[in-house]
Write a protein that holds these residues in place. Structure first.
Motif, PDB file in Angstrom:
ATOM      1  N   ILE A  51     -20.421  -0.827 -32.535  1.00 30.42           N
ATOM      2  CA  ILE A  51     -19.272  -0.565 -32.102  1.00 30.42           C
ATOM      3  C   ILE A  51     -19.647   1.042 -31.300  1.00 30.42           C
ATOM      4  N   SER A  52     -18.608   1.058 -30.066  1.00 33.13           N
ATOM      5  CA  SER A  52     -18.973   2.555 -29.486  1.00 33.13           C
ATOM      6  C   SER A  52     -17.838   3.431 -29.898  1.00 33.13           C
ATOM      7  N   HIS A  53     -18.415   4.370 -30.171  1.00 33.93           N
ATOM      8  CA  HIS A  53     -17.248   5.610 -30.879  1.00 33.93           C
ATOM      9  C   HIS A  53     -16.990   7.073 -29.280  1.00 33.93           C
ATOM     10  N   THR A  54     -16.103   6.357 -28.799  1.00 31.90           N
ATOM     11  CA  THR A  54     -15.889   6.704 -26.963  1.00 31.90           C
ATOM     12  C   THR A  54     -14.474   6.610 -27.198  1.00 31.90           C
ATOM     13  N   PRO A  55     -13.693   7.841 -26.648  1.00 26.42           N
ATOM     14  CA  PRO A  55     -12.247   8.085 -26.048  1.00 26.42           C
ATOM     15  C   PRO A  55     -12.134   6.618 -25.026  1.00 26.42           C
ATOM     16  N   ASN A  56     -12.148   5.659 -24.792  1.00 23.99           N
ATOM     17  CA  ASN A  56     -11.560   4.781 -24.003  1.00 23.99           C
ATOM     18  C   ASN A  56     -11.572   3.741 -24.555  1.00 23.99           C
ATOM     19  N   LEU A  57     -10.848   2.822 -23.551  1.00 21.24           N
ATOM     20  CA  LEU A  57      -9.955   1.405 -24.187  1.00 21.24           C
ATOM     21  C   LEU A  57     -10.662   0.435 -23.379  1.00 21.24           C
ATOM     22  N   GLY A  58     -10.267  -0.782 -23.763  1.00 20.81           N
ATOM     23  CA  GLY A  58     -10.491  -2.166 -22.387  1.00 20.81           C
ATOM     24  C   GLY A  58     -11.380  -2.298 -22.241  1.00 20.81           C
ATOM     25  N   ASP A  59     -12.687  -1.923 -22.989  1.00 19.80           N
ATOM     26  CA  ASP A  59     -13.594  -2.273 -21.881  1.00 19.80           C
ATOM     27  C   ASP A  59     -14.431  -3.730 -22.659  1.00 19.80           C
ATOM     28  N   THR A  60     -15.254  -4.552 -22.233  1.00 23.55           N
ATOM     29  CA  THR A  60     -16.544  -5.789 -22.179  1.00 23.55           C
ATOM     30  C   THR A  60     -16.602  -4.859 -24.241  1.00 23.55           C
ATOM     31  N   ARG A  61     -17.169  -3.890 -24.211  1.00 28.13           N
ATOM     32  CA  ARG A  61     -17.582  -3.338 -25.429  1.00 28.13           C
ATOM     33  C   ARG A  61     -16.649  -2.836 -26.767  1.00 28.13           C
ATOM     34  N   THR A  62     -16.268  -3.417 -27.739  1.00 26.11           N
ATOM     35  CA  THR A  62     -15.381  -2.796 -29.072  1.00 26.11           C
ATOM     36  C   THR A  62     -15.632  -1.521 -28.995  1.00 26.11           C
ATOM     37  N   ILE A  63     -14.420  -1.100 -29.451  1.00 25.88           N
ATOM     38  CA  ILE A  63     -14.604   1.142 -29.458  1.00 25.88           C
ATOM     39  C   ILE A  63     -13.453   1.170 -30.132  1.00 25.88           C
ATOM     40  N   ALA A  64     -13.874   2.171 -30.878  1.00 30.42           N
ATOM     41  CA  ALA A  64     -13.460   2.938 -32.517  1.00 30.42           C
ATOM     42  C   ALA A  64     -13.082   4.065 -32.375  1.00 30.42           C
TER      43      ALA A  64
END
Length: 394
Positions: free
Chosen positions: A330-343
């Protein structure tokens, strides 16, 4: 087929700008800064708004026009304006309609940058605000002042995922002749349509689920013709313009919005259900979980529960940081709504400029983690979160 007879996914795919003489199946890019007039009279008439047409890409462009036409159709609004970013949309949708001495009633649980607009930027323009709590709807009407001009809300809110009753809010705004401005970014037009409940303005960060793949920045303001006319005047002369390329990407992205949101929501519901069984998790929040305080309301006004899940780790800030550092996929980034899960950890990032008390008032505890659930196989998402929670105990 009449567009009134078509479904959401069909509209998102089939609403297109007129084909050129080249008969293209997919709308081309119009990477031009300006457009040529047929003669001096046409130029005069266009600048006088006597006839419509493209003049300059800061004003309009075939790509931005197509994107707006689609968004208006999907949200059920009369008109719209594209912007360079989501925050350009939030700011423009307010400042274009407000003046010195006006007052805004806002829900307390809003995005960190929206807090900065209300708390830091608007006072420079002589615009005041009052916060109202989503959990105390009975107090909202008493907070309306003689100079109140607008109600601004997010639902679901960022990052607390609180739900506001849009039908009740629409009636409240109508009773007091106020502009109701709803940030619909988390739900998207596929899951929720605030205009149906009386919202006069609907805003989006198109960077999020509308793009859906973390590629471009963009925003959109939708609403009534009367209000959008004022907002268009503001954006035309101040320049928060969406690029034709970004508009083209976003318009194409809308073609897959329905199928993507179905998967985001399915994965999010499965993840939220799993997290409720994990002994290291103190609290889970997801609109379609029966444990959500506004579960019945969410089911009433949303098609599905959305792609965001928040949870609080029992170990607080320290365990929360260890959890983020232990994620492998899981990616650690400030975005959201991506195909990739983000925390992300809102208290130390997106809402770090708020005081501890301000964060607590909107449910942002030190151990709160926001998961923007992606389109991967949900078993792999859960596996990564499970191992990160286990690792964070040490």
């Amino acid at each position: 087929m009449n567009t009134e007879e078509r479904n959401f996914a069909t509209d998102a795919i089939r609403e297109q700008y007129a084909r050129t003489e080249y008969r293209e199946h997919s709308v081309p890019l119009y990477l031009t800064s300006s457009f040529v007039f047929d003669d001096a009279e046409q130029a005069r008439a266009m600048f006088a708004d006597e006839i419509s047409g493209n003049i300059y890409s800061r004003y309009s462009n075939p790509n931005t026009s197509e994107f707006i036409a689609k968004m208006c159709l999907l949200e059920g609004t009369e008109d719209g304006v594209p912007t360079a970013s989501g925050m350009a949309a939030m700011f423009s949708s307010m400042i274009a309609l407000l003046k010195m001495g006006d007052h805004v009633l806002a829900c307390r649980s809003v995005f960190g940058s929206t807090h900065q607009i209300l708390n830091t930027i608007f006072p420079k323009f002589g615009i005041s605000h009052t916060y109202a709590d989503i959990s105390e709807p009975e107090t909202w009407e008493s907070k309306i002042q003689p100079n109140t001009k607008m109600i601004f809300v997010e639902t679901p809110s960022n990052p607390a995922l609180d739900i506001i009753d849009l039908e009740w809010l629409g009636k409240l705004a109508n009773k007091h002749k106020l502009i109701l401005n709803v940030d619909n970014c988390f739900a998207t037009p596929y899951l929720q349509n605030p205009a149906k409940y009386g919202a006069h303005i609907v805003t989006h960060s198109a960077t999020k689920f509308i793009d859906g793949q973390g590629r471009v920045i963009g925003g959109v303001i939708l609403g009534t013709k009367e209000l959008i006319k004022e907002i268009r005047f503001f954006t035309r002369h101040t320049g928060p313009t969406m690029s034709p390329f970004n508009a083209w990407v976003l318009s194409k992205s809308l073609e897959t919005l329905a199928v993507r949101m179905d998967r985001h929501c399915e994965n999010a519901m499965k993840l939220a259900t799993y997290l409720e069984t994990n002994p290291d998790v103190a609290r889970v929040k997801y609109p379609f979980l029966p444990s959500h305080p506004q579960h019945a309301l969410a089911k009433k006004q949303m098609r599905l529960g959305g792609g965001l899940v928040t949870f609080e780790i029992k170990g607080g800030l320290d365990q929360g940081r260890k959890f983020l550092n232990s994620l492998k996929m899981i990616s650690h980034t400030p975005n959201l709504g991506d195909t990739r899960t983000i925390a992300i950890h809102p208290a130390s990032t997106t809402h770090s400029k708020l005081s501890d008390d301000e964060r607590a008032q909107v449910g942002i505890m030190p151990g709160l983690i926001r998961i923007a659930v992606g389109l991967e196989d949900v078993k792999d998402i859960i596996k990564d979160i499970e191992q990160a929670i286990e690792s964070s105990r040490n």
